[in-house]
Design an enzyme around this catalytic site. Structure first.
Site, short mmCIF file in Angstrom:
data_model
loop_
_atom_site.label_atom_id
_atom_site.label_comp_id
_atom_site.label_asym_id
_atom_site.label_seq_id
_atom_site.Cartn_x
_atom_site.Cartn_y
_atom_site.Cartn_z
N LYS A 53 26.56 42.57 52.52
CA LYS A 53 27.37 43.40 51.63
C LYS A 53 26.53 44.41 50.85
CE LYS A 53 31.52 40.70 50.81
NZ LYS A 53 32.40 40.14 49.78
N ARG A 61 44.76 38.60 46.12
CA ARG A 61 45.35 39.76 45.46
C ARG A 61 46.54 40.29 46.23
NH1 ARG A 61 39.52 42.00 45.33
NH2 ARG A 61 40.16 42.12 47.48
N HIS A 81 38.35 37.91 38.44
CA HIS A 81 37.58 36.68 38.64
C HIS A 81 37.73 35.77 37.42
CE1 HIS A 81 34.88 39.33 41.30
NE2 HIS A 81 35.49 38.49 42.13
N SER A 120 35.94 44.25 43.01
CA SER A 120 34.58 44.64 42.63
C SER A 120 34.17 45.95 43.29
CB SER A 120 33.58 43.54 42.98
OG SER A 120 33.81 42.38 42.23
#
Length: 168
Positions: free
Chosen positions: A41, A95, A17, A133
């Site tokens: 989430k 990514r 990030h 993450s």
């Protein structure tokens, strides 16, 4: 003034990030980091904790590079958040190919909602492409070393939150 919005959950903010934030600063005059409240989430950190972590990392970036970064929590549609902060650009980090498929769908929906707001994809730096993450939390949960993936302050926050022993 070019205003960009970089949205995410940032649970926690990673070096991936940070890389995108630093590089995005060259594209906009003001960068708004939209910290999503995404209840689905089930974040490890509260919204307030995530905002504080993002703010601390962004303060360090601004101190060394200049520019303007605003941290803005949001729970509404991404396109509405972009309008709220005056962004004409949404920045998304990629990514891998798997990220692209989801992001491609999001762009189509966002363009249908407001075609005046553009989305720009930024590839993660090759050294940071594997960082997610979710994986960082799993490594930390199992007592692994996350220092290659997050800043020292975020690693400490993970250690404290997960009640892990201090590294030797």
């Amino acid at each position: 003034m070019r205003i960009g919005l970089y949205p995410g959950t940032f649970d926690p903010i990673t070096l991936g990030h940070v890389d995108i934030i630093q590089r995005a600063m060259a594209l906009v005059d003001r960068l708004v980091i939209g910290v999503a409240i995404n209840r689905d989430k089930g974040p490890l950190f509260s919204l307030e904790e995530r905002v504080a972590m993002v703010r601390a990392e962004c303060d360090a970036i601004v101190a060394t590079t200049g520019g303007e970064i605003i941290v803005h929590p949001f729970e509404n549609l991404l396109i509405d958040c972009a309008r709220d902060v005056g962004a004409t650009l949404i920045l998304r980090g990629l990514r891998a190919v798997a990220d692209f498929e989801y992001e491609f769908q999001m762009v189509g929906m966002n363009r249908a909602l407001d075609s005046s707001i553009e989305t720009v994809f930024m590839m993660a730096d090759a050294r940071r492409q594997a960082i997610a993450s979710k994986l960082v939390k799993e490594i930390a949960r199992l007592g692994g070393d996350v220092s290659k993936f997050v800043t020292p302050s975020v690693a400490e926050a993970l250690r404290v939150r997960l009640d892990q022993p201090r590294p030797i």
